[in-house]
Enzyme design. Structure first.
Site, PDB file in Angstrom:
ATOM      1  N   ASP A  12       2.149   2.364   1.350  1.00 20.00           N
ATOM      2  CA  ASP A  12       1.471   1.956   2.584  1.00 20.00           C
ATOM      3  C   ASP A  12       1.484   3.172   3.498  1.00 20.00           C
ATOM      4  O   ASP A  12       2.532   3.592   3.984  1.00 20.00           O
ATOM      5  CB  ASP A  12       2.229   0.780   3.212  1.00 20.00           C
ATOM      6  CG  ASP A  12       1.540   0.272   4.480  1.00 20.00           C
ATOM      7  OD1 ASP A  12       0.708   1.021   5.043  1.00 20.00           O
ATOM      8  OD2 ASP A  12       1.842  -0.860   4.898  1.00 20.00           O
ATOM      9  N   HIS A  19      -1.477  -4.448  10.057  1.00 18.80           N
ATOM     10  CA  HIS A  19      -1.215  -4.326   8.613  1.00 18.80           C
ATOM     11  C   HIS A  19      -2.348  -4.923   7.773  1.00 18.80           C
ATOM     12  O   HIS A  19      -2.119  -5.320   6.629  1.00 18.80           O
ATOM     13  CB  HIS A  19       0.091  -5.025   8.261  1.00 18.80           C
ATOM     14  CG  HIS A  19       1.311  -4.399   8.865  1.00 18.80           C
ATOM     15  ND1 HIS A  19       1.898  -3.265   8.349  1.00 18.80           N
ATOM     16  CD2 HIS A  19       2.052  -4.735   9.955  1.00 18.80           C
ATOM     17  CE1 HIS A  19       2.966  -2.950   9.080  1.00 18.80           C
ATOM     18  NE2 HIS A  19       3.067  -3.819  10.063  1.00 18.80           N
ATOM     19  N   ASP A  54      -1.932  -1.409   1.275  1.00 17.88           N
ATOM     20  CA  ASP A  54      -1.353  -0.426   0.356  1.00 17.88           C
ATOM     21  C   ASP A  54      -2.432   0.380  -0.363  1.00 17.88           C
ATOM     22  O   ASP A  54      -3.395  -0.197  -0.887  1.00 17.88           O
ATOM     23  CB  ASP A  54      -0.482  -1.128  -0.689  1.00 17.88           C
ATOM     24  CG  ASP A  54       0.673  -1.853  -0.049  1.00 17.88           C
ATOM     25  OD1 ASP A  54       1.376  -1.216   0.751  1.00 17.88           O
ATOM     26  OD2 ASP A  54       0.849  -3.056  -0.312  1.00 17.88           O
ATOM     27  N   GLN A  95       4.204   5.065   6.812  1.00 17.56           N
ATOM     28  CA  GLN A  95       5.422   4.227   6.871  1.00 17.56           C
ATOM     29  C   GLN A  95       6.233   4.205   5.572  1.00 17.56           C
ATOM     30  O   GLN A  95       7.437   4.012   5.617  1.00 17.56           O
ATOM     31  CB  GLN A  95       5.081   2.802   7.299  1.00 17.56           C
ATOM     32  CG  GLN A  95       4.348   1.977   6.248  1.00 17.56           C
ATOM     33  CD  GLN A  95       4.359   0.481   6.597  1.00 17.56           C
ATOM     34  OE1 GLN A  95       3.940   0.077   7.665  1.00 17.56           O
ATOM     35  NE2 GLN A  95       4.836  -0.335   5.676  1.00 17.56           N
ATOM     36  N   TYR A 230      20.053  -6.107  -0.462  1.00 20.76           N
ATOM     37  CA  TYR A 230      18.690  -6.565  -0.700  1.00 20.76           C
ATOM     38  C   TYR A 230      17.746  -5.753   0.177  1.00 20.76           C
ATOM     39  O   TYR A 230      17.786  -5.848   1.400  1.00 20.76           O
ATOM     40  CB  TYR A 230      18.567  -8.051  -0.361  1.00 20.76           C
ATOM     41  CG  TYR A 230      17.243  -8.616  -0.789  1.00 20.76           C
ATOM     42  CD1 TYR A 230      17.088  -9.149  -2.066  1.00 20.76           C
ATOM     43  CD2 TYR A 230      16.152  -8.579   0.056  1.00 20.76           C
ATOM     44  CE1 TYR A 230      15.873  -9.641  -2.478  1.00 20.76           C
ATOM     45  CE2 TYR A 230      14.933  -9.068  -0.349  1.00 20.76           C
ATOM     46  CZ  TYR A 230      14.801  -9.603  -1.612  1.00 20.76           C
ATOM     47  OH  TYR A 230      13.590 -10.077  -2.018  1.00 20.76           O
ATOM     48  N   LYS A 233      10.960  -6.278   0.206  1.00 21.67           N
ATOM     49  CA  LYS A 233       9.527  -6.479   0.032  1.00 21.67           C
ATOM     50  C   LYS A 233       8.815  -5.169  -0.293  1.00 21.67           C
ATOM     51  O   LYS A 233       8.488  -4.403   0.590  1.00 21.67           O
ATOM     52  CB  LYS A 233       8.927  -7.094   1.300  1.00 21.67           C
ATOM     53  CG  LYS A 233       9.746  -8.237   1.864  1.00 21.67           C
ATOM     54  CD  LYS A 233       9.946  -9.353   0.856  1.00 21.67           C
ATOM     55  CE  LYS A 233      10.835 -10.443   1.384  1.00 21.67           C
ATOM     56  NZ  LYS A 233      12.254 -10.021   1.576  1.00 21.67           N
ATOM     57  N   GLN A 243      -4.652  -7.638 -25.828  1.00 18.17           N
ATOM     58  CA  GLN A 243      -5.398  -7.842 -27.090  1.00 18.17           C
ATOM     59  C   GLN A 243      -4.712  -7.228 -28.319  1.00 18.17           C
ATOM     60  O   GLN A 243      -3.837  -6.373 -28.184  1.00 18.17           O
ATOM     61  CB  GLN A 243      -6.833  -7.264 -26.999  1.00 18.17           C
ATOM     62  CG  GLN A 243      -7.645  -7.746 -25.825  1.00 18.17           C
ATOM     63  CD  GLN A 243      -8.185  -9.165 -25.906  1.00 18.17           C
ATOM     64  OE1 GLN A 243      -8.491  -9.773 -24.912  1.00 18.17           O
ATOM     65  NE2 GLN A 243      -8.282  -9.701 -27.096  1.00 18.17           N
ATOM     66  N   TYR A 349      13.279  -9.494   8.996  1.00 24.39           N
ATOM     67  CA  TYR A 349      13.473  -9.496  10.447  1.00 24.39           C
ATOM     68  C   TYR A 349      14.440 -10.629  10.767  1.00 24.39           C
ATOM     69  O   TYR A 349      14.294 -11.731  10.242  1.00 24.39           O
ATOM     70  CB  TYR A 349      12.164  -9.819  11.185  1.00 24.39           C
ATOM     71  CG  TYR A 349      11.124  -8.729  11.215  1.00 24.39           C
ATOM     72  CD1 TYR A 349      10.637  -8.163  10.050  1.00 24.39           C
ATOM     73  CD2 TYR A 349      10.588  -8.305  12.428  1.00 24.39           C
ATOM     74  CE1 TYR A 349       9.645  -7.201  10.079  1.00 24.39           C
ATOM     75  CE2 TYR A 349       9.589  -7.337  12.469  1.00 24.39           C
ATOM     76  CZ  TYR A 349       9.133  -6.786  11.296  1.00 24.39           C
ATOM     77  OH  TYR A 349       8.152  -5.843  11.331  1.00 24.39           O
TER      78      TYR A 349
HETATM   79  C1  F6R Z   1       3.723  -5.690   6.909  1.00 25.38           C
HETATM   80  C2  F6R Z   1       3.970  -7.127   7.083  1.00 25.38           C
HETATM   81  C3  F6R Z   1       3.685  -7.704   8.407  1.00 25.38           C
HETATM   82  C4  F6R Z   1       4.589  -7.155   9.490  1.00 25.38           C
HETATM   83  C5  F6R Z   1       4.273  -7.820  10.857  1.00 25.38           C
HETATM   84  C6  F6R Z   1       5.091  -7.228  11.977  1.00 25.38           C
HETATM   85  O1  F6R Z   1       3.598  -5.336   5.576  1.00 25.38           O
HETATM   86  O2  F6R Z   1       4.370  -7.807   6.191  1.00 25.38           O
HETATM   87  O3  F6R Z   1       3.760  -9.104   8.345  1.00 25.38           O
HETATM   88  O4  F6R Z   1       5.929  -7.333   9.158  1.00 25.38           O
HETATM   89  O5  F6R Z   1       2.917  -7.646  11.164  1.00 25.38           O
HETATM   90  O6  F6R Z   1       4.879  -5.870  11.996  1.00 25.38           O
HETATM   91  P1  F6R Z   1       5.440  -4.888  13.115  1.00 25.38           P
HETATM   92  O7  F6R Z   1       6.921  -5.054  13.158  1.00 25.38           O
HETATM   93  O8  F6R Z   1       4.986  -3.548  12.619  1.00 25.38           O
HETATM   94  O9  F6R Z   1       4.784  -5.282  14.416  1.00 25.38           O
HETATM   95 MG    MG Z   2       1.554  -1.971   6.560  1.00 27.99          MG
HETATM   96 MG    MG Z   3       1.615  -3.872   2.017  1.00 30.11          MG
END
Ligand code: F6R
Ligand code: MG
Ligand code: MG
Length: 366
Positions: A12, A19, A54, A95, A230, A233, A243, A349
């Site tokens: 990404d 995103h 991505d 990122q 862990y 993601k 095949q 988070y």
């Molecule tokens: C990114 C993803 C999103 C972010 C969300 C918060 O791959 O899964 O769901 O986690 O948009 O993003 P931030 O913290 O960058 O505002």
């Molecule tokens: Mg992203």
């Molecule tokens: Mg992604």
């Protein structure tokens, strides 16, 4: 017999808005740079595509897996795109590039990698997959079904070339250990483990016929980075052969018709149905998702990518998408409650430490 390596390396590098989706000029730049590498003879062929936010570099060459030259090519391209992404003001620019200096292999540096070196058969069908808003264990369900479930893959029962079954290499994410299990003999043991995709992930699959060799590989890079913790993601990718001794293209795709529940939606902290989509619809909208998967199929000829097809651009997946949307409605209605929200230990988070601290001395015995 020369061998061909298929390397699918992704990161990404930045998207818009938020995103949602890779900004098109980034992919054009990646194409220009890969074209140069092809002209210089490093690559035989390549394709650039996106899965949501991505950027995926699909490359074929003769350098083998873990080639420093190939990994450096991908790394330099991602660094270049990262610079552009910052200039464009894209969200999350660079990122997934966790360090400034390349050290021989992109593993552990942020990007995800699925690579396989094969001896090409006279006709070699290859299918690649890229998922967004989920974790490598999201491949456990479809890969198990493709290579071990006779209700998915008819060939396991009726094709003598598949009847012996396949071997699975799995990884224990928490202890950074590997185990090989053979199906159908050890199917129940395999399921006992990979039915917990946040703990055990399928990393590769092999035919029991040594002439055929490797059948599939799944990216698990970030998972191996920090043993015991862990790290979650990874928006994984996979390469699958098909095949003539491997499952048919239709048996491979059949495994994506459930809209199975995966972890990683919104803030890497929710479960949602995995929706198979065409490249055209590979953008995150609803609640930053739902988690999705794109797929490209092609014939490989002396390393050339022949006739790539956007495999989920197909009306026979319309009802899967419809069902995934219904499942999304249902699970979203749970809001912040599990199982919509992931268990505390798996959320990317969390405010829990702060919340607990605030009430540290206020929990009473009754
Ligand atoms: C990114 C993803 C999103 C972010 C969300 C918060 O791959 O899964 O769901 O986690 O948009 O993003 P931030 O913290 O960058 O505002
Ligand atoms: Mg992203
Ligand atoms: Mg992604």
């Amino acid at each position: 017999m020369t061998k061909t390596t298929i390397s699918l390396i992704k990161a990404d590098i930045g998207s818009s808005p938020g995103h949602v989706v890779v900004y098109e000029p980034l992919m054009e730049k990646a194409e220009e740079l890969l074209e140069k590498a092809k002209e210089n003879g490093l690559l035989i062929d390549f394709m650039v595509f996106n899965a949501g936010d991505d950027t995926n570099l699909l490359m074929t060459h003769e350098k083998g897996v873990n080639s420093e030259e190939i990994h450096k090519l991908a790394w330099d391209i991602f660094m270049d795109l990262g610079k552009d992404a910052r200039e464009y003001g894209l969200y999350g620019a660079g990122q997934d590039l966790l360090t400034d200096t390349f050290s021989g292999n992109v593993k552990g540096m942020g990007p995800g990698v699925a690579e396989m070196e094969i001896e090409e058969r006279p006709a070699e069908p290859i299918i690649v997959f890229a998922m967004d808003k989920t974790e490598p264990g999201a491949f456990n369900y479809p890969i198990f079904n493709i290579f071990a479930n006779p209700f998915n893959t008819a060939g396991l029962v009726i094709d003598p070339k598949l009847h012996e079954g396949f071997k699975f290499n799995i990884m224990d994410i928490y202890h950074n250990k590997y185990l090989s299990l053979s199906c159908p003999e050890q199917m129940y043991d395999l399921l006992a483990l990979v039915g917990a995709p946040g703990h055990y992930v399928i990393k590769s699959v092999f035919s029991k016929n040594e002439e055929l060799g490797q059948a599939a590989v799944i990216s698990t890079d970030k998972l191996s980075l920090i043993a015991g913790k862990y790290v979650g993601k990874d928006d994984p990718v996979a390469v699958v052969r098909s095949q003539s001794g491997f499952p048919a293209v239709g048996e491979v795709l059949e495994a994506f018709t459930l809209g199975h529940l995966v972890s990683g939606w919104m803030r890497g902290s929710h479960r949602g149905p995995l929706m198979p989509v065409s490249l055209e619809y590979s953008q995150n909208g609803r609640f930053d998702g739902p988690p999705r998967v794109v797929s490209l199929g092609f014939q490989l000829k002396n390393g050339k990518i022949v006739g790539p097809v956007d495999l989920f651009d197909d009306v026979s997946f319309d009802h899967v998408r419809r069902r995934a949307n219904e499942i999304a409605d249902y699970i979203r209605a749970h809001g912040p409650f599990e199982p919509s929200r992931l268990p505390l230990s798996e959320m990317e988070y969390t405010t829990l430490p702060e919340v607990l601290k605030k009430f540290e001395n206020m929990f009473t015995d009754e």
